[in-house]
Design a protein around this motif. Structure first.
Motif, PDB file in Angstrom:
ATOM      1  N   ALA B  20       0.885  -1.194  -0.068  1.00  0.00           N
ATOM      2  CA  ALA B  20      -0.124   0.098  -0.003  1.00  0.00           C
ATOM      3  C   ALA B  20       1.129   1.118  -0.111  1.00  0.00           C
ATOM      4  N   LEU B  21       0.853   1.888  -1.188  1.00  0.00           N
ATOM      5  CA  LEU B  21       1.760   3.138  -1.087  1.00  0.00           C
ATOM      6  C   LEU B  21       0.832   4.239  -1.381  1.00  0.00           C
ATOM      7  N   ASP B  22       1.047   5.438  -0.761  1.00  0.00           N
ATOM      8  CA  ASP B  22       0.252   6.486  -1.110  1.00  0.00           C
ATOM      9  C   ASP B  22       1.015   7.747  -1.406  1.00  0.00           C
ATOM     10  N   ASP B  23       1.304   8.175  -2.610  1.00  0.00           N
ATOM     11  CA  ASP B  23       2.213   9.353  -2.761  1.00  0.00           C
ATOM     12  C   ASP B  23       3.626   9.219  -2.350  1.00  0.00           C
ATOM     13  N   THR B  38       1.736   5.674  -6.138  1.00  0.00           N
ATOM     14  CA  THR B  38       0.416   5.386  -5.348  1.00  0.00           C
ATOM     15  C   THR B  38      -0.025   3.897  -5.780  1.00  0.00           C
ATOM     16  N   SER B  40      -1.622  -0.085  -4.901  1.00  0.00           N
ATOM     17  CA  SER B  40      -2.294  -0.824  -3.948  1.00  0.00           C
ATOM     18  C   SER B  40      -2.275  -2.434  -4.570  1.00  0.00           C
ATOM     19  N   GLY B  73       5.047  11.186   1.957  1.00  0.00           N
ATOM     20  CA  GLY B  73       4.107  10.339   1.475  1.00  0.00           C
ATOM     21  C   GLY B  73       3.987   9.182   2.546  1.00  0.00           C
ATOM     22  N   SER B  74       3.282   7.942   2.142  1.00  0.00           N
ATOM     23  CA  SER B  74       3.404   7.148   3.285  1.00  0.00           C
ATOM     24  C   SER B  74       3.266   5.498   2.480  1.00  0.00           C
ATOM     25  N   GLY B  75       3.655   4.627   2.992  1.00  0.00           N
ATOM     26  CA  GLY B  75       3.546   3.348   2.581  1.00  0.00           C
ATOM     27  C   GLY B  75       3.583   2.182   3.513  1.00  0.00           C
TER      28      GLY B  75
END
Lengths: 229, 231
Positions: B20-23, B38, B40, B73-75
């Motif tokens: 799950a990567l978000d930006d 981003t 999933s 970002g987050s992941g």
């Protein structure tokens, strides 16, 4: 798997690679032997050679240490194995201990050969009373050198020009080992009339050095290879 | 007083996607190799990363392996945060990049056993992994430096199998394999997915990898785009 089992696994792997590639026997030992012969040519006076034999043994050991450390980390870098160890989540403390043990075993073999070379080439004598001090010196100095070599080998593993960077970093750091081990071996061999009892305080220095780098190196190795590779 | 080591638990593992990567942004030497990715990926999926050289495919794989720090970002991988829990991610991930991670002076068996042993796998498991990848029999005791490029690749894959990796990150896995080796690899990947693994593969061999993949995503200039998805 626990840390000690992984360390044994890493050490066993390194020693098996060494046994198969024969770099120690075919390259490092001859290099150390040639170094001892060159010292003999440069200091061509039998009394002087016998006097400085302990220092020459440890100088040849330090030069050979650099070759062994380069080799120890080139086998990890050739096909990206160090990266693979990181990806596999293998405990870096175990990697450090394992590689130090393997390096220590190779250094011990080298030091014994250099001692024999000093007896044959320089006329050094090993009195029976000095054997315990001599063996203790070999063990403590080897532990310290193996720990420093592994730490700095890991630090330089990912750098361009690591072949020249490694000696630059390692040699100043191991100066205390060179001094302490030389003085202790002088006492063990009775070189220049030095008393046996004068050697033991130097063992203290070598032991402190080995413990400091054994513990400090284990803590620092993980972050260092994380940054370096 | 003994203190129990704190074992990090991922939040709601069962519900979380594997990747799950978000930006997510990753920077190397001041250059953003990933510029807001981003993505999933669910359990058991085979996802193909498609894109030109230098687009960020390898960086994306290295980030998912916990090797490349996330700058913005987050992941998460298996629910573990990529910024703070990378050590928990790594044992569950297998990365096969441009290099194989093998020891040239050790035999095929010794390599596979070594990598398997890092997770406590037995010799029998190593033998089974070698058998699956076709590097048993006469190749078993051959030192890796004497193998062909394809045989080395298969040995590296056998190491992944022996390591019981749950997320396979493969960078050009078909490179260096002959036709039979490629078929074998495809079979191994399907088998791995069948037994619960998830596969993220970067490849230029779109026809072969595309037919294997459940989903294709494009990586362009460090960003991830799903064909057909609205942006």
């Amino acid at each position: 798997m626990n840390r000690w089992r992984i360390a044994r696994l890493i050490a066993g792997k390194d020693l098996r690679i060494e046994r198969r590639s024969k770099v120690l026997t075919n390259q490092v030992l001859p290099f150390a032997g040639v170094t001892m012969v060159m010292f003999a040519f440069a200091l061509d006076a039998s009394n002087l050679l016998e006097r400085v034999a302990p220092g020459l043994i440890w100088l040849a050991t330090l030069f050979s240490l650099l070759v062994l450390v380069q080799r120890s980390f080139s086998i990890e870098g050739e096909d990206g194995a160090l990266d693979a160890l990181r990806v596999a989540g293998v405990d870096p403390v175990a990697v450090y201990w394992g590689k130090s043990i393997a390096l220590g075993v190779q250094l011990a073999v080298l030091e014994v050969m250099l001692l024999i070379a000093a007896v044959l080439l320089y006329g050094a004598e090993v009195p029976l009373g000095g054997v315990v001090l001599l063996l203790t010196t070999l063990v403590t100095a080897t532990c310290g050198l193996a720990c420093v070599g592994t730490l700095y080998g890991g630090l330089t593993a990912g750098f361009t020009g690591r072949e020249t960077l490694l000696p630059l970093l390692v040699l100043p750091v191991v100066a205390p080992v060179l001094i302490g081990a030389t003085r202790a071996v002088e006492s063990a061999l009775g070189t220049g009339g030095v008393a046996l009892s004068e050697g033991w305080p130097w063992i203290g220095l070598l032991a402190v050095f080995a413990v400091a780098f054994g513990v400090g190196g284990a803590l620092a190795f993980g972050p260092l290879i994380e940054e370096a590779t | 007083m003994d203190v129990e080591p704190e074992v990090p638990n991922p939040p709601s593992v069962a519900a979380a996607p594997v990747v799950a990567l978000d930006d997510a942004v990753a920077v190397i030497g001041g250059f953003p190799v990933l510029a807001g990715a981003t993505l999933s990926i669910g359990v058991g999926e085979i996802v193909l990363l498609r894109g030109p050289n230098g687009a960020g495919k390898t960086s994306l794989l290295r980030m998912c392996a916990g090797l490349l720090p996330i700058s913005r970002g987050s992941g998460s991988i298996f629910g573990f945060d990529l910024a703070t829990q990378r050590d928990s991610i790594r044992p569950r991930v297998g990365l096969l990049g441009h290099r194989n991670g093998l020891y040239g002076d050790l035999s095929v068996f010794e390599n596979v056993t070594f990598w398997g042993s890092t997770v406590g796998a037995t010799s029998a498991e190593a033998e089974a992994a070698m058998s699956r990848l076709g590097v048993d029999g006469r190749l078993r005791d051959v030192v890796v430096s004497k193998l062909s490029a394809g045989q080395k690749r298969r040995t590296a894959l056998a190491c992944l199998v022996a390591r019981r990796a749950e997320l396979w990150l493969l960078d050009e896995p078909h490179a260096g394999l002959d036709a039979a080796g490629r078929d074998e690899l495809d079979g191994v990947l399907r088998q791995a997915v069948g037994s619960g693994a998830t596969v993220l593969v970067a490849s230029h061999e779109l026809e072969r990898a595309g037919s294997l993949a459940d989903r294709i995503v494009d990586v362009v200039a460090g960003q991830v785009h799903e064909p057909g998805a609205s942006t």
